[in-house]
Design a protein around this motif. Structure first.
Motif, PDB file in Angstrom:
ATOM      1  N   VAL A  15       0.830  -1.214   0.000  1.00 35.47           N
ATOM      2  CA  VAL A  15       0.000   0.000   0.000  1.00 35.47           C
ATOM      3  C   VAL A  15       0.861   1.260   0.000  1.00 35.47           C
ATOM      4  N   GLY A  16       1.975   1.246   0.728  1.00 35.69           N
ATOM      5  CA  GLY A  16       2.857   2.398   0.738  1.00 35.69           C
ATOM      6  C   GLY A  16       3.214   2.847   2.141  1.00 35.69           C
ATOM      7  N   SER A  17       4.318   3.603   2.220  1.00 34.94           N
ATOM      8  CA  SER A  17       4.857   4.000   3.519  1.00 34.94           C
ATOM      9  C   SER A  17       3.952   4.972   4.262  1.00 34.94           C
ATOM     10  N   ALA A  18       3.294   5.871   3.544  1.00 34.54           N
ATOM     11  CA  ALA A  18       2.455   6.872   4.207  1.00 34.54           C
ATOM     12  C   ALA A  18       1.310   6.210   4.965  1.00 34.54           C
ATOM     13  N   ILE A  19       0.647   5.256   4.329  1.00 37.26           N
ATOM     14  CA  ILE A  19      -0.452   4.550   4.988  1.00 37.26           C
ATOM     15  C   ILE A  19       0.087   3.669   6.110  1.00 37.26           C
ATOM     16  N   MET A  20       1.243   3.033   5.876  1.00 39.08           N
ATOM     17  CA  MET A  20       1.838   2.204   6.923  1.00 39.08           C
ATOM     18  C   MET A  20       2.083   3.015   8.190  1.00 39.08           C
ATOM     19  N   LEU A  21       2.605   4.221   8.052  1.00 34.97           N
ATOM     20  CA  LEU A  21       2.868   5.052   9.219  1.00 34.97           C
ATOM     21  C   LEU A  21       1.572   5.471   9.924  1.00 34.97           C
ATOM     22  N   GLU A  22       0.527   5.720   9.138  1.00 36.30           N
ATOM     23  CA  GLU A  22      -0.765   6.055   9.750  1.00 36.30           C
ATOM     24  C   GLU A  22      -1.316   4.873  10.542  1.00 36.30           C
ATOM     25  N   VAL A  23      -1.202   3.676   9.975  1.00 32.59           N
ATOM     26  CA  VAL A  23      -1.674   2.483  10.679  1.00 32.59           C
ATOM     27  C   VAL A  23      -0.853   2.260  11.955  1.00 32.59           C
ATOM     28  N   ALA A  24       0.466   2.462  11.862  1.00 35.24           N
ATOM     29  CA  ALA A  24       1.332   2.291  13.036  1.00 35.24           C
ATOM     30  C   ALA A  24       0.932   3.250  14.150  1.00 35.24           C
ATOM     31  N   ARG A  25       0.631   4.495  13.788  1.00 29.41           N
ATOM     32  CA  ARG A  25       0.198   5.469  14.798  1.00 29.41           C
ATOM     33  C   ARG A  25      -1.124   5.040  15.440  1.00 29.41           C
ATOM     34  N   PHE A  26      -2.042   4.557  14.611  1.00 26.77           N
ATOM     35  CA  PHE A  26      -3.349   4.153  15.123  1.00 26.77           C
ATOM     36  C   PHE A  26      -3.224   2.957  16.069  1.00 26.77           C
ATOM     37  N   PHE A  27      -2.357   1.990  15.731  1.00 20.44           N
ATOM     38  CA  PHE A  27      -2.179   0.796  16.555  1.00 20.44           C
ATOM     39  C   PHE A  27      -1.151   0.998  17.671  1.00 20.44           C
ATOM     40  N   LEU A  28      -0.536   2.182  17.715  1.00 15.13           N
ATOM     41  CA  LEU A  28       0.502   2.486  18.708  1.00 15.13           C
ATOM     42  C   LEU A  28       1.642   1.456  18.657  1.00 15.13           C
ATOM     43  N   VAL A  29       2.103   1.180  17.439  1.00 17.95           N
ATOM     44  CA  VAL A  29       3.198   0.234  17.222  1.00 17.95           C
ATOM     45  C   VAL A  29       4.384   0.985  16.641  1.00 17.95           C
ATOM     46  N   ASP A  30       5.561   0.745  17.212  1.00 12.08           N
ATOM     47  CA  ASP A  30       6.787   1.328  16.682  1.00 12.08           C
ATOM     48  C   ASP A  30       7.097   0.635  15.364  1.00 12.08           C
ATOM     49  N   PRO A  31       7.038   1.335  14.222  1.00 17.77           N
ATOM     50  CA  PRO A  31       7.199   0.650  12.936  1.00 17.77           C
ATOM     51  C   PRO A  31       8.617   0.220  12.626  1.00 17.77           C
ATOM     52  N   SER A  32       9.588   0.736  13.321  1.00 15.95           N
ATOM     53  CA  SER A  32      10.972   0.359  13.034  1.00 15.95           C
ATOM     54  C   SER A  32      11.825   0.606  14.266  1.00 15.95           C
ATOM     55  N   GLY A  33      13.093   0.225  14.179  1.00 11.68           N
ATOM     56  CA  GLY A  33      14.023   0.534  15.241  1.00 11.68           C
ATOM     57  C   GLY A  33      14.044  -0.460  16.383  1.00 11.68           C
ATOM     58  N   ARG A  34      13.358  -1.618  16.212  1.00  9.18           N
ATOM     59  CA  ARG A  34      13.371  -2.624  17.279  1.00  9.18           C
ATOM     60  C   ARG A  34      14.041  -3.890  16.774  1.00  9.18           C
ATOM     61  N   GLU A  35      14.697  -4.571  17.687  1.00 15.09           N
ATOM     62  CA  GLU A  35      15.277  -5.872  17.400  1.00 15.09           C
ATOM     63  C   GLU A  35      14.974  -6.800  18.571  1.00 15.09           C
ATOM     64  N   GLN A  36      14.927  -8.113  18.283  1.00 10.28           N
ATOM     65  CA  GLN A  36      14.617  -9.061  19.352  1.00 10.28           C
ATOM     66  C   GLN A  36      15.655  -9.044  20.462  1.00 10.28           C
ATOM     67  N   ARG A  37      16.903  -8.751  20.109  1.00 16.08           N
ATOM     68  CA  ARG A  37      17.928  -8.807  21.146  1.00 16.08           C
ATOM     69  C   ARG A  37      17.735  -7.734  22.217  1.00 16.08           C
ATOM     70  N   PHE A  38      16.909  -6.682  21.911  1.00 17.19           N
ATOM     71  CA  PHE A  38      16.604  -5.702  22.957  1.00 17.19           C
ATOM     72  C   PHE A  38      15.838  -6.363  24.101  1.00 17.19           C
ATOM     73  N   TYR A  39      15.105  -7.450  23.798  1.00 14.89           N
ATOM     74  CA  TYR A  39      14.193  -8.043  24.761  1.00 14.89           C
ATOM     75  C   TYR A  39      14.632  -9.424  25.247  1.00 14.89           C
ATOM     76  N   SER A  40      15.456 -10.117  24.474  1.00 14.31           N
ATOM     77  CA  SER A  40      15.812 -11.490  24.816  1.00 14.31           C
ATOM     78  C   SER A  40      16.739 -11.526  26.025  1.00 14.31           C
ATOM     79  N   CYS A  41      16.630 -12.597  26.779  1.00 11.04           N
ATOM     80  CA  CYS A  41      17.480 -12.804  27.944  1.00 11.04           C
ATOM     81  C   CYS A  41      18.433 -13.953  27.675  1.00 11.04           C
ATOM     82  N   PHE A  42      19.644 -13.854  28.199  1.00 16.02           N
ATOM     83  CA  PHE A  42      20.625 -14.913  28.008  1.00 16.02           C
ATOM     84  C   PHE A  42      20.157 -16.163  28.767  1.00 16.02           C
TER      85      PHE A  42
END
Length: 332
Positions: A191-218
């Motif tokens: 659909v495109g980046s503009a709509i994706m960002l609108e959906v991300a704002r509506f769902f309160l989801v960070d669309p980028s900048g996350r990785e699993q290693r931020f959350y995983s435990c050894f």
């Protein structure tokens, strides 16, 4: 029936054990994207627009004689046979407890051959890997399944540090709730980046900048059967804040350095120095999350004499600087 050029057909596979929250959440996310496209058209009066997303659910069904893949959806009257994308949602098991139905696997392979983009979330990657489609390719799954997934599918390049691995016609996502991130990635693609960002704002989801290693435990391997190495692991857990050379650890285990190195790596899958780094980073994460102690002091507390060196180790392992990690995860 061929795919309609005016439609983007996304199928969500409702396989046995699939998490229904993801099945219906993805459906809502895509319908939300369609609604935002319609609002944009109404507001701007534009005549050109990306094709709407048409969502269908598929599952194994039987008429008492034959078992086949069947379309089941309240959203549309009938699906096309040639799909644009197929999503294998997460399951709360690791996918290794029960062999998948061969019909499911054949259906995935046939859709891929017909040109569909295949994607999975969390343990859904086990189904994709079981079909053989991930062999020789990079993929991610939930970080807690990394060891079992890698052992079962050695031909797959497992990258569980990443939340999303996009490899052209196959996209895999990590954790159970990563269905939202996968959905945004598909909205961006179709659909495109503009709509994706609108959906991300509506769902309160960070669309980028996350990785699993931020959350995983050894989670060190402990059930390997080597008592001497297990004793050293327990000892390191309690004494990781002290300076330990390989010679010190070998002496503590009553082994020669060469034998210690060989047995430690065989038992844990890691070199002793890397293992010790993971323990220290784990303790530092806890202090960053639950205290206001300066990082220099944290480095000393976990056994590093040089805070600058530990800062580099922390960033390499976590993908975030200590300051960024504290800003993101500190508990006030």
């Amino acid at each position: 029936m061929a795919a309609n050029s005016d439609q983007t057909d996304i199928a969500i596979l409702n396989y046995p054990g699939a998490q229904l929250a993801a099945v219906h959440g993805l459906t809502d996310l895509f319908l939300c994207a369609n609604g935002m496209v319609a609002q944009q058209l109404a507001a701007t009066g534009a005549v050109a627009a990306p094709p709407p997303l048409r969502i269908s659910h598929w599952q194994l069904a039987s008429d008492g004689r034959d078992v086949e893949m069947a379309f089941v959806s309240e959203q549309i009257a009938a699906p096309v046979e040639q799909l644009t994308a197929v999503i294998v949602p997460p399951s709360l098991t690791d996918g290794a407890t029960e062999a998948p139905d061969p019909l499911l696997l054949d259906w995935l392979v046939s859709q891929h051959r017909a040109g569909a983009v295949l994607s999975s979330v969390c343990a859904g990657a086990f189904l994709l890997a079981e079909s053989g489609l991930l062999a020789g390719r990079p993929a991610t799954t939930h970080w807690v399944f990394e060891e079992s997934f890698a052992a079962r599918y050695p031909a797959v390049r497992v990258e569980t540090d990443k939340l999303i691995v996009e490899d052209g016609d196959i996209i895999t996502a990590g954790g159970v709730m990563a269905w939202a991130n996968l959905g945004l990635r598909l909205v961006d693609r179709f659909v495109g980046s503009a709509i994706m960002l609108e959906v991300a704002r509506f769902f309160l989801v960070d669309p980028s900048g996350r990785e699993q290693r931020f959350y995983s435990c050894f989670a060190p391997r402990l059930q390997h059967g080597d008592a001497a190495i297990l004793n050293i692991q327990h000892w390191l857990q309690s004494n990781c804040d002290q300076v330990h050379s390989v010679a010190t650890m070998a002496a503590q285990a009553n082994l020669s350095e060469r034998t210690f190195l060989r047995r430690f790596q065989k038992a844990t899958g890691m070199k002793p120095t890397a293992y010790l780094q993971m323990l220290r980073v784990g303790k530092a994460r806890e202090l960053l999350e639950f205290s206001a102690i300066p990082f220099q002091q944290i480095a000393w507390q976990v056994g590093y004499e040089d805070p600058g060196a530990f800062r580099k180790v922390f960033q390499r392992i976590m993908g975030l600087s200590p300051g960024d990690y504290r800003r993101r995860f500190h508990v006030s």
